[in-house]
Enzyme design. Structure first.
Site, PDB file in Angstrom:
ATOM      1  N   LYS B 196      50.518 -33.936  13.536  1.00 29.69           N
ATOM      2  CA  LYS B 196      48.971 -34.760  13.568  1.00 29.69           C
ATOM      3  C   LYS B 196      48.229 -34.020  14.596  1.00 29.69           C
ATOM      4  O   LYS B 196      48.361 -33.864  15.768  1.00 29.69           O
ATOM      5  CB  LYS B 196      49.833 -36.015  14.331  1.00 29.69           C
ATOM      6  CG  LYS B 196      48.511 -37.108  14.220  1.00 29.69           C
ATOM      7  CD  LYS B 196      48.830 -37.998  15.207  1.00 29.69           C
ATOM      8  CE  LYS B 196      47.487 -38.911  15.662  1.00 29.69           C
ATOM      9  NZ  LYS B 196      46.242 -37.771  15.951  1.00 29.69           N
ATOM     10  N   GLY B 248      48.771 -33.002  25.303  1.00 30.87           N
ATOM     11  CA  GLY B 248      47.883 -33.914  25.473  1.00 30.87           C
ATOM     12  C   GLY B 248      47.660 -34.384  26.917  1.00 30.87           C
ATOM     13  O   GLY B 248      48.149 -33.740  27.925  1.00 30.87           O
ATOM     14  N   SER B 249      47.375 -35.750  27.194  1.00 35.23           N
ATOM     15  CA  SER B 249      47.284 -36.110  28.552  1.00 35.23           C
ATOM     16  C   SER B 249      48.694 -36.613  29.056  1.00 35.23           C
ATOM     17  O   SER B 249      49.618 -36.900  28.388  1.00 35.23           O
ATOM     18  CB  SER B 249      46.482 -37.353  28.515  1.00 35.23           C
ATOM     19  OG  SER B 249      47.168 -38.307  27.795  1.00 35.23           O
ATOM     20  N   THR B 250      48.638 -36.486  30.361  1.00 36.23           N
ATOM     21  CA  THR B 250      49.937 -36.831  30.903  1.00 36.23           C
ATOM     22  C   THR B 250      50.463 -38.555  30.852  1.00 36.23           C
ATOM     23  O   THR B 250      51.608 -38.600  30.416  1.00 36.23           O
ATOM     24  CB  THR B 250      49.818 -36.696  32.632  1.00 36.23           C
ATOM     25  OG1 THR B 250      49.712 -35.080  32.680  1.00 36.23           O
ATOM     26  CG2 THR B 250      51.036 -36.927  33.503  1.00 36.23           C
ATOM     27  N   GLU B 251      49.464 -39.194  30.525  1.00 32.27           N
ATOM     28  CA  GLU B 251      49.733 -40.436  30.329  1.00 32.27           C
ATOM     29  C   GLU B 251      50.376 -40.753  29.134  1.00 32.27           C
ATOM     30  O   GLU B 251      51.590 -41.534  29.048  1.00 32.27           O
ATOM     31  CB  GLU B 251      48.500 -41.356  30.373  1.00 32.27           C
ATOM     32  CG  GLU B 251      48.446 -42.610  30.498  1.00 32.27           C
ATOM     33  CD  GLU B 251      46.959 -43.372  30.356  1.00 32.27           C
ATOM     34  OE1 GLU B 251      45.890 -42.909  30.684  1.00 32.27           O
ATOM     35  OE2 GLU B 251      47.087 -44.256  29.425  1.00 32.27           O
ATOM     36  N   GLU B 270      53.534 -30.522  27.077  1.00 29.64           N
ATOM     37  CA  GLU B 270      52.350 -29.850  27.554  1.00 29.64           C
ATOM     38  C   GLU B 270      51.327 -30.745  27.964  1.00 29.64           C
ATOM     39  O   GLU B 270      50.421 -31.050  27.102  1.00 29.64           O
ATOM     40  CB  GLU B 270      51.994 -28.631  26.676  1.00 29.64           C
ATOM     41  CG  GLU B 270      51.466 -27.512  27.475  1.00 29.64           C
ATOM     42  CD  GLU B 270      50.107 -27.527  27.620  1.00 29.64           C
ATOM     43  OE1 GLU B 270      49.310 -26.926  26.855  1.00 29.64           O
ATOM     44  OE2 GLU B 270      49.746 -27.957  28.776  1.00 29.64           O
ATOM     45  N   CYS B 304      43.588 -27.791  29.711  1.00 26.72           N
ATOM     46  CA  CYS B 304      44.562 -28.370  30.485  1.00 26.72           C
ATOM     47  C   CYS B 304      44.774 -27.652  31.716  1.00 26.72           C
ATOM     48  O   CYS B 304      44.892 -28.090  32.802  1.00 26.72           O
ATOM     49  CB  CYS B 304      45.780 -28.503  29.774  1.00 26.72           C
ATOM     50  SG  CYS B 304      46.143 -26.997  28.827  1.00 26.72           S
ATOM     51  N   GLU B 401      42.293 -35.397  36.797  1.00 24.02           N
ATOM     52  CA  GLU B 401      41.761 -34.445  35.789  1.00 24.02           C
ATOM     53  C   GLU B 401      40.734 -34.943  35.077  1.00 24.02           C
ATOM     54  O   GLU B 401      40.730 -36.049  34.836  1.00 24.02           O
ATOM     55  CB  GLU B 401      43.064 -34.282  34.921  1.00 24.02           C
ATOM     56  CG  GLU B 401      42.581 -33.190  33.874  1.00 24.02           C
ATOM     57  CD  GLU B 401      43.844 -32.789  32.827  1.00 24.02           C
ATOM     58  OE1 GLU B 401      44.348 -33.847  32.306  1.00 24.02           O
ATOM     59  OE2 GLU B 401      43.789 -31.593  32.410  1.00 24.02           O
TER      60      GLU B 401
END
Lengths: 312, 491, 265
Positions: B196, B248-251, B270, B304, B401
């Site tokens: 995706k 993508g984002s840590t969240e 990652e 990142c 970030e």
């Protein structure tokens, strides 16, 4: 901490300022930055601007054992009127010849704004006693040279006799009188960008008006990375002391495309103030015709043939 | 000294040299008006019967419409991948290798077209998509093609087997390159994938589907489902997947990790970073400045592993910051398709808002902002390269970030202090060390809690070099021999 | 009307990326063709060309070498029919091409398997890297005519070496057809050199040559001991095939360099 440049204690640095630290140069990053700048895509008006400036910055050069007055006269005619069919094309900055041909060049260029630069100091090797080298300079100056292109003593530099290299530059500058002095480092023999940086600082401390890459007799001669290295030294010197020093890459610059790349390097390192023949020169011979061809191509939109330009 | 005074006379300048526009032609790529999903080797209409536009962030013009894959679409894609896996895993590994070599070659042949598409859809300068994204993407396929029939050498004494169906979710900052990082090792190890792409950058993934067609990738081996965050959620919840790989984002990474709890599905993440770029006083100064600039302004800071915290040794702080600001003034912000553009558009309005909010926080918290004068285009989303000095560890701009072209400058006095400050973060993706002293680079590398340490360089990537984070920057490695592990089980 | 006369190929040597005749002007009647009969001087020239080619090839990135060898597989694939005509047939050609692809994929992975960081007891960073040995002489096996040669040459190439091949006396044409595939790929001139002629005239010259770093004697059968004695003169690495395919077949043509550097503030 970077080491201070080891100069004789008798040296008074201009304006009481200190020269920048020698430091080191990372070769990989320097070469990558030069390659990035060389990728600039200069088109249309900005290309014409660059090509015309390149002509105005050119030191048209002949430094061969086989040089004769006839050869020099032909080159001087080319220097004054590079493209007879196109009057808008400017004259070059200077011609560069051996001391024995300075009188011929002076006569041929009488009445024009093209300067006469002469190599001196046992060019290209510099391997001669100092008094011989200084006599060489004085002879060229007396014959009417406006500019002197000297070579540093690479033997002294590479064997660590930095003080001697410095003193020779000081002595040559003194012998130049009013002539302006370019100091050739012969970067192709120095072995590393660190050495080029150090030699640049020594030359500037000694009184160079311009620092120059090469004699053109050794490969590699001028390259984009070594030019960038030297431009960065000039920037650091200006920051620390206010001194304004010029730069001249010489040898191996044959195509218009290369000349535009060098101008991008200059423009983005030292800025518009340095974009003048008073502070930047190309030491070249066959470059001129390629620039003229490219100018004509820009104006007409058609790819040209080398036959269209005169060989002088 | 008379000669010196002469030199100090005013400069006669010839005037500023303006570079004429140098646009890369758009003609080389043509987009469909509307794209379906790529499932089982075919383009199929979404069961959801929903599409949405993908927009050029530089001009706000719509480029094409792409499908919003719903749960049924995702399920179909996973089924197709499962069916594809039955066949693909039975192929001789050396023949699988050849398919991957073909993909690599086609990416090289169509590189310009794909680079233009990438710059149009995502906003990054053509110089980068042409010189970094595309060559690296092709190189990843080339590199992993070579491992496909050599896995037993990568894991001596173990018997590597594919996992099955890999669900892969990639971000919008390096759309095609992240796709390559995911698909190449997965296929080399004998898996099939459902990928995706990010909501704002689907186009190069859809063009990649065409590359798969040209390479004769068997049906179901690569499946592409486009959509927004909900599509990604459906994919992670889908039945029949054996592996999830997310960048993508840590969240969102944490959310995925929670979602997969108890399901015995292999996972690699990652995530974000807040890398320290550490500059010592004995560095090669001008090259360090280049490294700092590259570290945070490359790809508009949408990286990142960006060097978003400059830790500079106090003794050279002023000199370095002066050089940095002067260098920032030569950065060219503008049309991504102009070959001279250094900094392109911000990927989306949402991202621009996030950057703006954090930059405002920076000034509110007392840091000093500098932005070189920049003519930003009227339409589109843009942010000038920015540097904050006088930043404290506690400032939001030192901890969070930003994912934009914003650098925070802090100082340190000793190597130990540099290590302490660099490691003082929940992230641990990358770090940079600038010093001409080799032993110090190695000493710092030893102590920095980061998955990638760059010595006297930054933002260097290679398919042979493992990449991934410590701590909340994620786990698992992509690239190199180690990058194979994520896609294998050992019998 | 007479039938169309085919234009026959002239089989020459392959040195420095070009196809010269033997400086001796001699030929041999082999496999129904006049095949160049290389001399000692041709060996000398080939080694000079190989040394030069080695400089360019070994300084290319591993990734680049991998791509170039993959391209060699591409040019061999295009010449399938011509190659099949000079060996046992299509099956052998397919095996040889696939072998080239297999080894091409090793180029950018070798140091990850053959080298690595070493955990020494002290504050030192220590790592071992494989490096190509230099110029490698290969005495080609007689059988299989094409795949046998490829199986020895490609492992030497992938690590960055340059090779000088003494072609099989029984099957020299396969070697020259392979050389033509090499010449039209992006392999730099001098990296592969092929000498056809009498093994007894050529192999000992290479075995004794002081500027050759290694000699592969897999195809030498019978003459091996004599060659090994000559090879000892400059401590050449003497290599024989151990496995059908393996990264350690590549490693046999590599040196190992171990580097130490202190770790400290």
């Amino acid at each position: 901490m970077g080491q201070a440049l080891a100069l004789p204690r008798t040296v008074e640095l201009p304006g009481g300022g200190s020269l920048p630290r020698v430091g080191s140069v990372d070769a990989v990053a320097l070469e990558a930055r030069a390659a990035e700048l060389a990728k600039r895509s200069i088109k249309r008006d900005s290309k014409i601007f660059a090509l015309e400036l390149a002509i105005r910055m050119m030191d048209l050069t002949t430094l061969e054992g086989a040089d004769t007055p006839g050869k020099v006269r032909a080159m001087c005619a080319k220097a004054m009127v590079p493209d007879p069919s196109e009057p808008s094309v400017p004259h070059v900055a200077a011609v560069c010849v051996y001391p024995s041909l300075v009188p011929t060049a002076r006569r041929a260029l009488r009445g024009s704004a093209v300067k006469v630069a002469s190599v001196a100091t046992a060019f290209p090797s510099g391997q001669a006693p100092l008094d011989v080298k200084l006599a060489d300079v004085r002879a060229a100056v007396e014959a009417g040279a406006d500019e002197i292109d000297m070579v540093i003593d690479r033997g002294a530099f590479l064997s660590g006799q930095i003080g001697r290299v410095y003193e020779e530059v000081v002595a040559v500058k003194d012998a130049c009188g009013d002539a302006h002095l370019k100091v050739i480092l012969e970067t192709g023999e120095l072995g590393s960008y660190d050495a080029v940086r150090k030699a640049s600082l020594v030359a500037i401390a000694g009184g160079a008006d311009f620092i120059k890459t090469s004699t053109g007799k050794v490969t590699p001669a001028a390259t984009l990375p070594v030019t960038l290295c030297m431009l960065e030294v000039i920037r650091d010197v200006h920051d620390e002391t206010g001194l304004v020093i010029g730069m001249k890459p010489a040898g191996g610059i044959r195509t218009a495309k290369q000349s535009v790349q060098y101008l991008c390097l200059l423009h983005e390192t030292l800025g518009p103030d340095w974009m003048t023949p008073d502070l930047f020169r190309f030491g070249a011979s066959s470059l001129l015709n390629d620039v003229l061809l490219q100018l004509r191509k820009q104006r007409t939109g058609i790819y040209r043939s080398p036959d269209e330009m005169t060989l002088d | 000294m008379g000669a010196v005074e002469k030199k100090r006379s005013t400069l006669a300048a010839t005037g500023a040299w303006e570079y004429a526009p140098a646009p890369e032609s758009r003609d080389i790529v043509s987009f469909e008006e509307r794209y379906g999903l790529f499932i089982g080797g075919e383009e199929v209409s979404p069961r959801s019967r929903t599409w949405f536009p993908t927009i050029s962030p530089a001009t706000e013009e719509p480029l094409a419409e792409v499908a919003q894959a719903g749960p049924k679409d995702v399920a179909l894609a996973v089924d197709a991948a499962r069916e594809g896996f039955e066949a693909w895993s039975a192929w001789k590994p050396s023949e699988r290798a050849k398919v991957l070599f073909r993909i690599a070659r086609i990416l090289q042949e169509r590189a310009r077209e794909l680079a233009v598409a990438e710059s149009l859809d995502g906003g990054k300068p053509i110089k980068e998509s042409r010189d970094v994204d595309l060559p690296l993407a092709a190189a990843h396929f080339f590199y992993y093609a070579g491992w496909a029939d050599k896995l037993e050498y990568a894991f001596p004494g173990r018997r590597p087997r594919p996992l099955g169906v890999a669900a892969q979710i990639v971000p919008w900052n390096f759309p095609l390159l992240m796709l390559a990082w995911k698909i190449a090792p997965a296929l080399a190890c004998g898996n099939t994938v459902v990928l995706k792409p990010a909501e704002t950058t689907p186009l190069t993934a859809l063009l990649f589907a065409d590359v798969c067609r040209q390479a004769q990738v068997p049906p179901g081996v690569v499946n592409i489902v486009t959509g927004d965050g909900s599509t990604g959620a459906h994919l992670v919840r889908a039945e029949g997947i054996d592996k999830v790989a997310f960048t993508g984002s840590t969240e969102v990474g944490k959310a995925i990790q929670r979602e997969l709890a108890g399901r015995d599905i292999a996972l690699t993440l990652e995530l974000g970073g807040k890398a320290a770029n550490i500059v010592f006083d004995d560095c090669a100064l001008d090259q360090a400045v280049e490294g700092i600039v590259n570290g945070i302004y490359f790809n508009q800071g949408h990286v990142c592993c960006a060097g978003s915290r400059l830790l500079v040794q106090e003794s050279i702080h002023d000199q370095l910051v002066r050089k940095l600001k002067r260098r920032m003034a030569t950065l060219r912000v503008g049309d991504p398709l102009d070959k001279n553009t250094d900094i392109g558009a911000i990927n989306s309005k949402a991202q621009l808002d996030r950057i703006t909010e954090l930059v405002e926080a920076g000034t509110e918290e007392g840091a000093e902002i500098y932005q070189p004068p920049c003519r930003l285009p009227e339409k589109g989303w843009w942010f000038a390269p920015t540097v904050f000095t006088g930043v404290a560890q506690s400032h939001r701009i030192a901890r969070e970030e930003i994912f934009g072209p914003v650098l925070s400058v802090l100082t340190f006095r000793t190597p130990d202090e540099a290590v302490e400050k660099a490691n003082n973060t929940m992230y641990g993706l990358s770090a940079g060390v600038w010093t001409e002293k080799g032993s110090r680079i190695l000493w710092m590398a030893d102590r920095l809690r980061a998955g990638v340490v760059w010595g006297n360089t930054f933002n260097r990537f290679d398919p042979a070099s493992p990449f991934g984070g410590y701590k909340e920057s994620g786990f698992g490695r992509e690239g190199g021999r180690h990058g194979l592990e994520a896609y294998l089980r050992f019998a | 009307m007479s039938a169309r006369l085919p234009v026959r190929k002239t089989y020459k040597l392959f040195i420095g990326g070009a196809f010269p005749r033997s400086e001796s002007g001699r030929t041999l009647d082999l496999e129904g063709h006049n095949v160049a009969r290389a001399s000692r001087k041709d060996v000398r020239d080939a080694v000079v060309a190989a040394r030069k080619g080695f400089a360019a090839w070994s300084s290319a990135t591993a990734y680049n070498r991998g791509q170039v060898l993959y391209r060699l597989a591409e040019t061999m694939e295009t010449r399938r029919a011509a190659l099949a005509a000079v060996c046992s047939g299509r099956r052998e050609v397919a095996r040889a091409i696939d072998r080239v692809v297999w080894y091409a994929g090793w180029a950018d992975k070798l140091s990850q398997v053959l080298g690595g960081a070493n955990p020494v007891a002290g504050p030192y960073f220590n790592f071992t890297l494989p490096e190509p040995t230099g110029v490698v002489a290969v005495v080609a096996p007689d059988e299989p005519a094409l795949d046998g040669l490829v199986a020895r040459v490609v492992p030497a190439l992938v690590g960055g070496n340059a090779v000088v091949v003494v072609a099989s006396e029984a099957h020299p044409l396969a070697a020259i057809e392979l050389a033509e595939a090499v010449a039209t790929s992006d392999v730099p001139g001098g990296v592969v050199n092929v000498l056809t002629g009498l093994r007894s005239e050529l192999a000992p010259v290479l075995a004794a040559h002081m500027d050759v770093n290694a000699i592969d004697v897999t195809g030498a059968d019978g003459d091996v001991a004599a060659l090994e004695v000559l090879a000892a003169e400059n401590v050449k690495r003497v290599v024989r095939a151990r496995e059908d395919r393996s990264p350690w077949e590549v490693g046999a043509f590599m040196e190992l360099k171990t580097v130490w550097h202190p770790i400290g503030r």
